[in-house]
Design an enzyme around this catalytic site. Sequence first.
Site, mmCIF file in Angstrom:
data_model
loop_
_atom_site.group_PDB
_atom_site.id
_atom_site.type_symbol
_atom_site.label_atom_id
_atom_site.label_comp_id
_atom_site.label_asym_id
_atom_site.label_seq_id
_atom_site.Cartn_x
_atom_site.Cartn_y
_atom_site.Cartn_z
ATOM 1 N N GLY A 18 1.452 -2.699 -6.360
ATOM 2 C CA GLY A 18 1.277 -1.377 -5.764
ATOM 3 C C GLY A 18 -0.130 -0.872 -6.051
ATOM 4 O O GLY A 18 -1.092 -1.201 -5.358
ATOM 5 N N GLY A 19 -0.252 -0.087 -7.099
ATOM 6 C CA GLY A 19 -1.506 0.614 -7.420
ATOM 7 C C GLY A 19 -2.760 -0.247 -7.354
ATOM 8 O O GLY A 19 -3.763 0.145 -6.724
ATOM 9 N N GLU A 65 11.259 -6.601 -9.454
ATOM 10 C CA GLU A 65 10.464 -5.456 -9.868
ATOM 11 C C GLU A 65 11.300 -4.508 -10.717
ATOM 12 O O GLU A 65 12.091 -3.722 -10.165
ATOM 13 C CB GLU A 65 9.969 -4.692 -8.635
ATOM 14 C CG GLU A 65 9.185 -5.541 -7.671
ATOM 15 C CD GLU A 65 8.330 -4.661 -6.767
ATOM 16 O OE1 GLU A 65 7.112 -4.720 -6.888
ATOM 17 O OE2 GLU A 65 8.899 -3.895 -5.980
ATOM 18 N N TRP A 118 0.823 -1.226 0.000
ATOM 19 C CA TRP A 118 0.000 0.000 0.000
ATOM 20 C C TRP A 118 0.850 1.267 0.000
ATOM 21 O O TRP A 118 0.312 2.367 -0.101
ATOM 22 C CB TRP A 118 -0.936 0.016 1.219
ATOM 23 C CG TRP A 118 -1.971 -1.066 1.211
ATOM 24 C CD1 TRP A 118 -2.194 -1.995 0.231
ATOM 25 C CD2 TRP A 118 -2.957 -1.322 2.225
ATOM 26 N NE1 TRP A 118 -3.246 -2.817 0.584
ATOM 27 C CE2 TRP A 118 -3.728 -2.419 1.793
ATOM 28 C CE3 TRP A 118 -3.252 -0.741 3.459
ATOM 29 C CZ2 TRP A 118 -4.779 -2.949 2.563
ATOM 30 C CZ3 TRP A 118 -4.291 -1.258 4.225
ATOM 31 C CH2 TRP A 118 -5.042 -2.348 3.776
ATOM 32 N N GLY A 147 4.563 1.597 -11.058
ATOM 33 C CA GLY A 147 3.689 2.766 -11.012
ATOM 34 C C GLY A 147 3.651 3.562 -12.306
ATOM 35 O O GLY A 147 3.145 4.686 -12.335
#
Length: 253
Positions: free
Chosen positions: A235-236, A168, A11, A174
């Site tokens: 993430g998002g 990653e 988050w 992102g």
Amino acid sequence: MSRKVIIAGNWKMNKTVAEGVALVNELKPLVANVDNAEIVVCPTFTTLSAVVEAAKGSNIQVGAQNISWAESGAFTGEISADMLKEVGVEWVIIGHSERRQYFGETDKTVNQRTKTALAAGFKVMLCIGESLEERENGTTNDVVKTQLTGGLEGISASDMENIVIAYEPVWAIGTGKTATPEMAEDTHKACRSVVADILGQEVADAVRIQYGGSMKGANSKELVGQENIDGGLIGGASLSAKDFSELIINAVG
Ligand code: PEP
């Protein structure tokens, strides 16, 4: 070799306590029938305790986004293993590219934090990945080799049972740019072979390697369907219960 898929939501610096609890309460019924993947959410430190409570009795595990290498003392802004133990966290993310980029995290500090986390009984998601420049230079495999060699320095084969590697590519985080499944698979394979060189083929075959970088419901199946991709660090798309559950169900449903 069957490796259980693991999908974790990072988050980052999002969600207040109330928002985090609401997300988990919405997520629980949406993923209640998922038994072929481990599901983890990683809120901010202030939200951890309430999210651990909200996730109790569900198939959602909880992780922190960092851990100090030190036990206690004069380390302003850091959070110790004991503090995380007390709130009931099971996982910790270590070495995320944002920590490396903005907060001076290095392979050495990643290694120190990893050792502290393992000694305290946590499971670790150890993040690695190349920048856009490194990808374009053709040095991706060298970069992940250096990061893995440094990050795993002094780590034993049995320690590896509690480590998941999160590959990653920084340029895909992102940005909406995802590595193609073939690109990601090639690098995951390279990472596995580095682990084989360091700790042997058996450990390399067993270690789970997550992909992270703009994974979403529309591409999770294809990515996680690759032979060497064992899940995702998200993430998002983890900031909405609907998007996160869709991503998980598409990946393993
Ligand atoms: C991440 O930060 O670990 C990540 C993969 O972010 P996003 O899914 O938003 O690209």
